[in-house]
Design a protein around this motif. Structure first.
Motif, PDB file in Angstrom:
ATOM      1  N   LEU A 177      43.108  34.561  17.221  1.00 59.84           N
ATOM      2  CA  LEU A 177      43.285  33.402  16.353  1.00 59.84           C
ATOM      3  C   LEU A 177      41.966  32.770  15.934  1.00 59.84           C
ATOM      4  CD1 LEU A 177      46.243  31.687  18.253  1.00 59.84           C
ATOM      5  CD2 LEU A 177      46.384  33.051  16.159  1.00 59.84           C
ATOM      6  N   THR A 178      40.849  33.218  16.570  1.00 62.22           N
ATOM      7  CA  THR A 178      39.547  32.613  16.301  1.00 62.22           C
ATOM      8  C   THR A 178      38.689  33.563  15.486  1.00 62.22           C
ATOM      9  OG1 THR A 178      39.681  31.461  18.421  1.00 62.22           O
ATOM     10  CG2 THR A 178      37.513  31.556  17.345  1.00 62.22           C
ATOM     11  N   PRO A 179      38.390  33.246  14.252  1.00 64.30           N
ATOM     12  CA  PRO A 179      37.568  34.141  13.438  1.00 64.30           C
ATOM     13  C   PRO A 179      36.123  34.184  13.928  1.00 64.30           C
ATOM     14  CG  PRO A 179      37.963  32.073  12.287  1.00 64.30           C
ATOM     15  CD  PRO A 179      38.818  32.044  13.518  1.00 64.30           C
ATOM     16  N   ARG A 180      35.505  35.372  13.844  1.00 62.46           N
ATOM     17  CA  ARG A 180      34.121  35.533  14.228  1.00 62.46           C
ATOM     18  C   ARG A 180      33.193  34.977  13.149  1.00 62.46           C
ATOM     19  NH1 ARG A 180      33.651  36.506  19.600  1.00 62.46           N
ATOM     20  NH2 ARG A 180      34.938  38.233  20.286  1.00 62.46           N
ATOM     21  N   THR A 181      32.053  34.413  13.599  1.00 59.95           N
ATOM     22  CA  THR A 181      31.047  33.945  12.649  1.00 59.95           C
ATOM     23  C   THR A 181      30.356  35.153  12.038  1.00 59.95           C
ATOM     24  OG1 THR A 181      30.697  31.959  13.967  1.00 59.95           O
ATOM     25  CG2 THR A 181      28.992  32.539  12.369  1.00 59.95           C
ATOM     26  N   ALA A 182      30.297  35.211  10.720  1.00 64.06           N
ATOM     27  CA  ALA A 182      29.711  36.372  10.032  1.00 64.06           C
ATOM     28  C   ALA A 182      28.267  36.584  10.465  1.00 64.06           C
ATOM     29  CB  ALA A 182      29.784  36.147   8.525  1.00 64.06           C
ATOM     30  N   GLY A 183      27.954  37.840  10.812  1.00 59.72           N
ATOM     31  CA  GLY A 183      26.589  38.209  11.141  1.00 59.72           C
ATOM     32  C   GLY A 183      26.177  37.945  12.568  1.00 59.72           C
ATOM     33  N   ARG A 184      26.959  37.228  13.322  1.00 58.21           N
ATOM     34  CA  ARG A 184      26.587  36.916  14.703  1.00 58.21           C
ATOM     35  C   ARG A 184      27.290  37.857  15.664  1.00 58.21           C
ATOM     36  NH1 ARG A 184      23.613  32.416  15.162  1.00 58.21           N
ATOM     37  NH2 ARG A 184      23.838  32.474  17.415  1.00 58.21           N
ATOM     38  N   ARG A 185      26.572  38.262  16.689  1.00 58.57           N
ATOM     39  CA  ARG A 185      27.133  39.155  17.696  1.00 58.57           C
ATOM     40  C   ARG A 185      26.798  38.621  19.091  1.00 58.57           C
ATOM     41  NH1 ARG A 185      30.020  40.533  14.466  1.00 58.57           N
ATOM     42  NH2 ARG A 185      30.261  42.541  13.413  1.00 58.57           N
ATOM     43  N   HIS A 186      27.767  38.760  19.992  1.00 61.99           N
ATOM     44  CA  HIS A 186      27.575  38.306  21.368  1.00 61.99           C
ATOM     45  C   HIS A 186      27.807  39.471  22.317  1.00 61.99           C
ATOM     46  CE1 HIS A 186      27.299  35.513  24.687  1.00 61.99           C
ATOM     47  NE2 HIS A 186      28.415  36.013  25.193  1.00 61.99           N
ATOM     48  N   VAL A 187      26.861  39.679  23.214  1.00 59.53           N
ATOM     49  CA  VAL A 187      26.933  40.778  24.183  1.00 59.53           C
ATOM     50  C   VAL A 187      27.042  40.192  25.591  1.00 59.53           C
ATOM     51  CG1 VAL A 187      25.692  42.732  25.203  1.00 59.53           C
ATOM     52  CG2 VAL A 187      25.655  42.389  22.729  1.00 59.53           C
ATOM     53  N   LEU A 188      27.958  40.752  26.363  1.00 56.07           N
ATOM     54  CA  LEU A 188      28.095  40.414  27.783  1.00 56.07           C
ATOM     55  C   LEU A 188      27.498  41.548  28.601  1.00 56.07           C
ATOM     56  CD1 LEU A 188      29.261  38.889  30.260  1.00 56.07           C
ATOM     57  CD2 LEU A 188      31.407  40.140  29.869  1.00 56.07           C
ATOM     58  N   ILE A 189      26.634  41.212  29.546  1.00 56.36           N
ATOM     59  CA  ILE A 189      25.987  42.199  30.417  1.00 56.36           C
ATOM     60  C   ILE A 189      26.270  41.819  31.864  1.00 56.36           C
ATOM     61  CG2 ILE A 189      23.794  43.247  31.118  1.00 56.36           C
ATOM     62  CD1 ILE A 189      22.686  42.304  28.350  1.00 56.36           C
ATOM     63  N   PHE A 190      26.810  42.749  32.618  1.00 54.55           N
ATOM     64  CA  PHE A 190      27.005  42.479  34.050  1.00 54.55           C
ATOM     65  C   PHE A 190      27.058  43.786  34.820  1.00 54.55           C
ATOM     66  CE2 PHE A 190      31.279  42.963  32.441  1.00 54.55           C
ATOM     67  CZ  PHE A 190      32.023  43.521  33.478  1.00 54.55           C
ATOM     68  N   GLY A 191      26.728  43.696  36.086  1.00 52.81           N
ATOM     69  CA  GLY A 191      26.659  44.900  36.915  1.00 52.81           C
ATOM     70  C   GLY A 191      27.617  44.865  38.080  1.00 52.81           C
ATOM     71  N   GLY A 192      28.830  44.400  37.847  1.00 53.43           N
ATOM     72  CA  GLY A 192      29.775  44.254  38.941  1.00 53.43           C
ATOM     73  C   GLY A 192      29.583  42.909  39.620  1.00 53.43           C
ATOM     74  N   SER A 193      30.401  42.642  40.611  1.00 55.18           N
ATOM     75  CA  SER A 193      30.406  41.319  41.230  1.00 55.18           C
ATOM     76  C   SER A 193      29.090  40.985  41.923  1.00 55.18           C
ATOM     77  CB  SER A 193      31.558  41.231  42.242  1.00 55.18           C
ATOM     78  OG  SER A 193      31.458  42.266  43.207  1.00 55.18           O
ATOM     79  N   GLN A 194      28.314  42.006  42.311  1.00 55.00           N
ATOM     80  CA  GLN A 194      27.068  41.761  43.019  1.00 55.00           C
ATOM     81  C   GLN A 194      25.835  41.993  42.147  1.00 55.00           C
ATOM     82  OE1 GLN A 194      27.142  43.449  47.093  1.00 55.00           O
ATOM     83  NE2 GLN A 194      29.265  43.974  46.667  1.00 55.00           N
ATOM     84  N   GLY A 195      26.059  42.274  40.862  1.00 49.46           N
ATOM     85  CA  GLY A 195      24.942  42.540  39.972  1.00 49.46           C
ATOM     86  C   GLY A 195      24.434  43.960  40.139  1.00 49.46           C
ATOM     87  N   ALA A 196      23.528  44.367  39.254  1.00 47.32           N
ATOM     88  CA  ALA A 196      22.954  45.710  39.311  1.00 47.32           C
ATOM     89  C   ALA A 196      21.501  45.641  38.870  1.00 47.32           C
ATOM     90  CB  ALA A 196      23.737  46.667  38.422  1.00 47.32           C
ATOM     91  N   LYS A 197      20.569  45.849  39.790  1.00 41.76           N
ATOM     92  CA  LYS A 197      19.145  45.719  39.481  1.00 41.76           C
ATOM     93  C   LYS A 197      18.722  46.729  38.423  1.00 41.76           C
ATOM     94  CE  LYS A 197      14.605  45.210  41.601  1.00 41.76           C
ATOM     95  NZ  LYS A 197      13.839  45.187  42.869  1.00 41.76           N
TER      96      LYS A 197
END
Length: 375
Positions: A177-197
């Motif tokens: 229901l929420t339109p994306r803002t044109a030209g903008r991108r969002h990235v999620l980075i994670f390495g599991g619950s404990q992180g990943a070096k």
């Protein structure tokens, strides 16, 4: 009615259990849910946040710990078994649920000794040793992947997918229901619950290139506690608007907001990504026992929902180039999201709960009118 759930160590074991616990409570709010874990696992932090009670036992890991670790793990088994037997009897448990890892085997054995119905969940394409070892004692074995079926008694198997918290479905509906803002991108980075070096390091090596090639990029980066200060410092002055946190409690919101996810490929992560229909760059943990993370990642890649980057080939330049090429290809991102969504199973928790009631008998089901409904 009392249900004891043995789950912990990592988010991959714990969060399917939380999703299942919430489904039991949705069906019958009077049920008492008792989680069992250890002091060293992530459950000591997460369950308080989720509002569940945690009891601790003395279980220790065995696999991947070296000779001394194996000896300590084996020595702890009689003590943890006694603790589990006492708990099952004292709590007058009606059902025991084990979700793999070193926390659950002794609890499942204790349930078998006490004659209490018991089930196990196996979320990986290649089952872990704990569930393989304890499969004989379970009345039911709930699998996420058909490929895991060869490790268990076929008559006890149900292939249902991985239980996922309903909050993920809420965020899917909100995103639609929420339109994306044109030209903008969002990235999620994670390495599991404990992180990943290794992932953190590759991101930092490629950060300048990412910023140069994607001037409107925003990032949420979950680092794990040990690496948080280093990563947070590296983002300063690079020119990318970033939220850098040691741990993400609200993963449904974080995944729901992402256009692309860079992550490990634990079974829970795959289930959450596909529930939300998110394209991903997957970097499997190379030390995962039996290579289950690579197996999980390859399932998603084969379906067209992900790109797999083995850690042995991971560099900052390669990661930055891969992320940039995907973000700039709107059609491919859309196709990957559609392929990811096609893999999702939203009814796993409901199916498991129904089967558990069947095991316990109808006399336990005083709230059948609260039964699960389709989503």
């Amino acid at each position: 009615m009392t249900i004891i759930i043995a789950a912990g160590g990592t988010g991959g074991h714990l969060y399917p259990a939380v999703a299942l616990a919430r489904e039991f409570l949705r069906r019958d709010p009077t049920i008492r849910i008792q989680f069992v874990g250890t002091a060293r696992g992530i459950e000591t932090k997460v369950l308080a946040h989720e509002g569940f009670e945690l009891r601790l036992i003395s279980a220790k890991p065995v696999m991947g710990t070296g000779v001394l670790g194996i000896a300590k793990g084996l020595a702890a088994m009689p003590v943890s078994l006694w603790q589990c037997v006492r708990m099952v009897l004292k709590e007058k448990a009606d059902l025991i649920v084990g979700v793999g890892g070193y926390t659950s085997p002794m609890m499942v054995v204790a349930a078998a000794m006490a004659g209490v119905p018991r089930v196990i969940l196996e979320p990986n394409a290649n089952p872990g040793m704990a569930n393989k070892a304890i499969g004989w004692a379970a009345n039911r074995v709930f699998l996420a992947f058909e490929s895991a079926a060869t490790s268990f008694n076929r008559a006890r198997i149900r292939v249902v997918g991985t239980p996922v918290r309903r909050e993920f479905l809420d965020h899917v509906k909100e995103a639609q229901l929420t339109p994306r803002t044109a030209g903008r991108r969002h990235v999620l980075i994670f390495g599991g619950s404990q992180g990943a070096k290794a992932i953190n390091t590759a991101v930092l090596e490629g950060l300048s290139k990412l910023a140069m090639d994607n001037p409107s990029l925003t990032i949420t980066h979950q680092t794990g506690q040990p690496d948080h200060a280093r990563v947070q410092q590296a983002y300063r002055g690079v020119g990318i608007a970033a939220e850098v946190v040691p741990f993400l409690y609200d993963m449904p919101a974080a995944i729901g907001a992402a256009d692309l996810v860079v992550s490990r490929s634990g079974a829970m992560t795959i289930a959450e990504l596909t529930t939300c229909g998110k394209p991903a760059v997957l970097i499997p943990l190379p030390t995962a026992i039996y290579g289950h993370q690579m197996n999980n990642a390859q399932v998603m890649e084969a379906a067209g929902g992900a790109v797999v980057l083995p850690q042995s080939e991971l560099t900052g330049d390669k990661l930055a180039a891969t992320v940039t090429s995907l973000l700039k290809d709107e059609n491919r991102l859309r196709e990957m999201g559609t392929a990811s969504l096609a893999l999702r199973r939203t009814d796993a928790a409901e199916m498991i709960v129904r089967e558990c009631y069947s095991l316990m008998g109808d006399r336990h089901d005083d709230h059948q009118s609260h039964g699960a409904t389709g989503v």
